[in-house]
Design a protein around this motif. Structure first.
Motif, PDB file in Angstrom:
ATOM      1  N   ALA A 164      41.376  -6.617  41.950  1.00  0.00           N
ATOM      2  CA  ALA A 164      42.469  -7.588  41.868  1.00  0.00           C
ATOM      3  C   ALA A 164      43.827  -6.919  41.694  1.00  0.00           C
ATOM      4  CB  ALA A 164      42.228  -8.546  40.705  1.00  0.00           C
ATOM      5  N   ALA A 165      43.843  -5.651  41.325  1.00  0.00           N
ATOM      6  CA  ALA A 165      45.115  -4.969  41.026  1.00  0.00           C
ATOM      7  C   ALA A 165      46.022  -4.876  42.249  1.00  0.00           C
ATOM      8  CB  ALA A 165      44.837  -3.581  40.462  1.00  0.00           C
ATOM      9  N   LEU A 166      45.500  -4.484  43.384  1.00  0.00           N
ATOM     10  CA  LEU A 166      46.337  -4.306  44.575  1.00  0.00           C
ATOM     11  C   LEU A 166      46.933  -5.624  45.078  1.00  0.00           C
ATOM     12  CD1 LEU A 166      47.512  -2.408  46.679  1.00  0.00           C
ATOM     13  CD2 LEU A 166      45.428  -2.749  48.022  1.00  0.00           C
ATOM     14  N   PRO A 167      46.151  -6.706  45.240  1.00  0.00           N
ATOM     15  CA  PRO A 167      46.789  -7.955  45.681  1.00  0.00           C
ATOM     16  C   PRO A 167      47.827  -8.480  44.693  1.00  0.00           C
ATOM     17  CG  PRO A 167      44.402  -8.153  45.858  1.00  0.00           C
ATOM     18  CD  PRO A 167      44.698  -6.849  45.194  1.00  0.00           C
ATOM     19  N   CYS A 168      47.581  -8.316  43.408  1.00  0.00           N
ATOM     20  CA  CYS A 168      48.548  -8.772  42.411  1.00  0.00           C
ATOM     21  C   CYS A 168      49.825  -7.936  42.483  1.00  0.00           C
ATOM     22  CB  CYS A 168      47.931  -8.711  41.020  1.00  0.00           C
ATOM     23  SG  CYS A 168      48.943  -9.513  39.770  1.00  0.00           S
ATOM     24  N   ALA A 169      49.687  -6.626  42.593  1.00  0.00           N
ATOM     25  CA  ALA A 169      50.856  -5.750  42.685  1.00  0.00           C
ATOM     26  C   ALA A 169      51.659  -6.031  43.951  1.00  0.00           C
ATOM     27  CB  ALA A 169      50.414  -4.289  42.642  1.00  0.00           C
ATOM     28  N   LEU A 178      45.704 -15.116  38.808  1.00  0.00           N
ATOM     29  CA  LEU A 178      44.486 -15.915  38.997  1.00  0.00           C
ATOM     30  C   LEU A 178      44.007 -15.866  40.443  1.00  0.00           C
ATOM     31  CD1 LEU A 178      45.315 -19.035  36.807  1.00  0.00           C
ATOM     32  CD2 LEU A 178      43.590 -17.286  36.345  1.00  0.00           C
ATOM     33  N   ALA A 179      44.934 -15.984  41.376  1.00  0.00           N
ATOM     34  CA  ALA A 179      44.552 -15.936  42.797  1.00  0.00           C
ATOM     35  C   ALA A 179      44.018 -14.557  43.175  1.00  0.00           C
ATOM     36  CB  ALA A 179      45.758 -16.293  43.671  1.00  0.00           C
ATOM     37  N   ALA A 180      44.681 -13.502  42.690  1.00  0.00           N
ATOM     38  CA  ALA A 180      44.232 -12.144  42.997  1.00  0.00           C
ATOM     39  C   ALA A 180      42.882 -11.852  42.354  1.00  0.00           C
ATOM     40  CB  ALA A 180      45.272 -11.132  42.533  1.00  0.00           C
ATOM     41  N   GLY A 181      42.609 -12.400  41.186  1.00  0.00           N
ATOM     42  CA  GLY A 181      41.335 -12.181  40.520  1.00  0.00           C
ATOM     43  C   GLY A 181      40.202 -13.020  41.076  1.00  0.00           C
ATOM     44  N   ALA A 182      40.522 -14.162  41.661  1.00  0.00           N
ATOM     45  CA  ALA A 182      39.479 -15.044  42.192  1.00  0.00           C
ATOM     46  C   ALA A 182      38.784 -14.439  43.412  1.00  0.00           C
ATOM     47  CB  ALA A 182      40.075 -16.404  42.552  1.00  0.00           C
ATOM     48  N   ILE A 183      39.525 -13.711  44.214  1.00  0.00           N
ATOM     49  CA  ILE A 183      38.942 -13.128  45.438  1.00  0.00           C
ATOM     50  C   ILE A 183      37.827 -12.138  45.092  1.00  0.00           C
ATOM     51  CG2 ILE A 183      39.426 -11.749  47.495  1.00  0.00           C
ATOM     52  CD1 ILE A 183      42.297 -13.016  47.351  1.00  0.00           C
ATOM     53  N   PRO A 184      38.075 -11.098  44.268  1.00  0.00           N
ATOM     54  CA  PRO A 184      36.967 -10.195  43.948  1.00  0.00           C
ATOM     55  C   PRO A 184      35.884 -10.844  43.092  1.00  0.00           C
ATOM     56  CG  PRO A 184      38.959  -9.518  42.807  1.00  0.00           C
ATOM     57  CD  PRO A 184      39.338 -10.612  43.733  1.00  0.00           C
ATOM     58  N   ALA A 185      36.217 -11.876  42.317  1.00  0.00           N
ATOM     59  CA  ALA A 185      35.191 -12.552  41.519  1.00  0.00           C
ATOM     60  C   ALA A 185      34.185 -13.258  42.418  1.00  0.00           C
ATOM     61  CB  ALA A 185      35.838 -13.553  40.568  1.00  0.00           C
ATOM     62  N   ILE A 186      34.668 -13.851  43.488  1.00  0.00           N
ATOM     63  CA  ILE A 186      33.759 -14.519  44.430  1.00  0.00           C
ATOM     64  C   ILE A 186      32.891 -13.492  45.148  1.00  0.00           C
ATOM     65  CG2 ILE A 186      33.675 -15.844  46.578  1.00  0.00           C
ATOM     66  CD1 ILE A 186      36.189 -17.323  45.528  1.00  0.00           C
ATOM     67  N   VAL A 187      33.508 -12.390  45.561  1.00  0.00           N
ATOM     68  CA  VAL A 187      32.736 -11.336  46.229  1.00  0.00           C
ATOM     69  C   VAL A 187      31.704 -10.751  45.279  1.00  0.00           C
ATOM     70  CG1 VAL A 187      32.915  -9.051  47.292  1.00  0.00           C
ATOM     71  CG2 VAL A 187      34.578 -10.817  47.860  1.00  0.00           C
ATOM     72  N   MET A 188      32.084 -10.542  44.029  1.00  0.00           N
ATOM     73  CA  MET A 188      31.143 -10.005  43.044  1.00  0.00           C
ATOM     74  C   MET A 188      30.005 -10.989  42.786  1.00  0.00           C
ATOM     75  SD  MET A 188      30.277  -7.476  41.228  1.00  0.00           S
ATOM     76  CE  MET A 188      31.730  -6.494  41.433  1.00  0.00           C
ATOM     77  N   GLN A 189      30.297 -12.269  42.804  1.00  0.00           N
ATOM     78  CA  GLN A 189      29.261 -13.278  42.617  1.00  0.00           C
ATOM     79  C   GLN A 189      28.212 -13.188  43.726  1.00  0.00           C
ATOM     80  OE1 GLN A 189      28.686 -15.192  40.083  1.00  0.00           O
ATOM     81  NE2 GLN A 189      27.001 -16.293  41.009  1.00  0.00           N
ATOM     82  N   PHE A 222      31.051 -12.081  33.192  1.00  0.00           N
ATOM     83  CA  PHE A 222      31.466 -10.829  33.818  1.00  0.00           C
ATOM     84  C   PHE A 222      32.069 -10.973  35.207  1.00  0.00           C
ATOM     85  CE2 PHE A 222      27.993  -9.636  30.875  1.00  0.00           C
ATOM     86  CZ  PHE A 222      28.776  -8.942  29.960  1.00  0.00           C
ATOM     87  N   HIS A 223      31.958 -12.134  35.827  1.00  0.00           N
ATOM     88  CA  HIS A 223      32.573 -12.345  37.138  1.00  0.00           C
ATOM     89  C   HIS A 223      33.790 -13.250  37.025  1.00  0.00           C
ATOM     90  CE1 HIS A 223      28.369 -11.553  39.080  1.00  0.00           C
ATOM     91  NE2 HIS A 223      28.818 -10.537  38.391  1.00  0.00           N
ATOM     92  N   LEU A 224      33.664 -14.360  36.311  1.00  0.00           N
ATOM     93  CA  LEU A 224      34.795 -15.279  36.168  1.00  0.00           C
ATOM     94  C   LEU A 224      35.658 -14.962  34.944  1.00  0.00           C
ATOM     95  CD1 LEU A 224      33.078 -18.628  37.164  1.00  0.00           C
ATOM     96  CD2 LEU A 224      34.497 -17.129  38.549  1.00  0.00           C
ATOM     97  N   GLY A 225      35.109 -14.289  33.963  1.00  0.00           N
ATOM     98  CA  GLY A 225      35.883 -13.882  32.789  1.00  0.00           C
ATOM     99  C   GLY A 225      37.078 -12.999  33.137  1.00  0.00           C
ATOM    100  N   PRO A 226      36.898 -12.008  34.015  1.00  0.00           N
ATOM    101  CA  PRO A 226      38.041 -11.175  34.387  1.00  0.00           C
ATOM    102  C   PRO A 226      39.150 -11.940  35.122  1.00  0.00           C
ATOM    103  CG  PRO A 226      36.016 -10.053  34.934  1.00  0.00           C
ATOM    104  CD  PRO A 226      35.643 -11.426  34.503  1.00  0.00           C
ATOM    105  N   VAL A 227      38.839 -13.074  35.709  1.00  0.00           N
ATOM    106  CA  VAL A 227      39.879 -13.876  36.367  1.00  0.00           C
ATOM    107  C   VAL A 227      40.882 -14.368  35.321  1.00  0.00           C
ATOM    108  CG1 VAL A 227      40.337 -15.934  37.743  1.00  0.00           C
ATOM    109  CG2 VAL A 227      38.346 -14.529  38.250  1.00  0.00           C
TER     110      VAL A 227
END
Length: 115
Positions: free
Chosen positions: A28-33, A57-68, A81-86
């Motif tokens: 999520a770091a790169l899309p947020c930056a 939230l938007a940047a974190g949701a993308i990898p959370a869905i992929v991780m799910q 561990f997937h939605l908590g980091p969002v």
């Protein structure tokens, strides 16, 4: 939570990753930056904390869905561990938005705002 009560698939540890939280935050770091950089260059943001939180939230949701999709199917694990980091991404985005975007704020209503 419904999936915890009535699981559609058998619960097991197959495919479990060691560092789900870190992978979601790192991805999520790169899309947020990039979003903060783009907003800082292009727009006068009136609510930098809110915009930063939404971007985080938007940047974190993308990898959370992929991780799910890539990790183990276990509802409690997914929530922690997937939605908590969002939520963490949203909080970090709010802080970074106030720091990064507030510097760029220009004239609002014809007068300069105090910093």
């Amino acid at each position: 939570m419904w999936a915890h009560a009535v699981p559609p698939l058998p619960l097991d540890g197959t495919g479990k990753r060691v560092a789900c939280v870190l992978e979601v935050l790192a991805d999520a770091a790169l899309p947020c930056a990039l979003g903060l950089w783009w907003l800082r260059r292009r727009y006068a943001v009136l609510a930098p904390g809110l915009v930063g939180a939404a971007l985080g939230l938007a940047a974190g949701a993308i990898p959370a869905i992929v991780m799910q999709l890539a990790c183990v199917y276990e509802p409690i694990h997914a929530l922690r561990f997937h939605l908590g980091p969002v939520v963490i991404c949203g909080l970090l985005g709010a802080v970074l938005g106030r720091v990064v975007l507030a510097r760029r704020r220009g004239l609002v209503g014809g007068e300069r705002r105090a910093r």
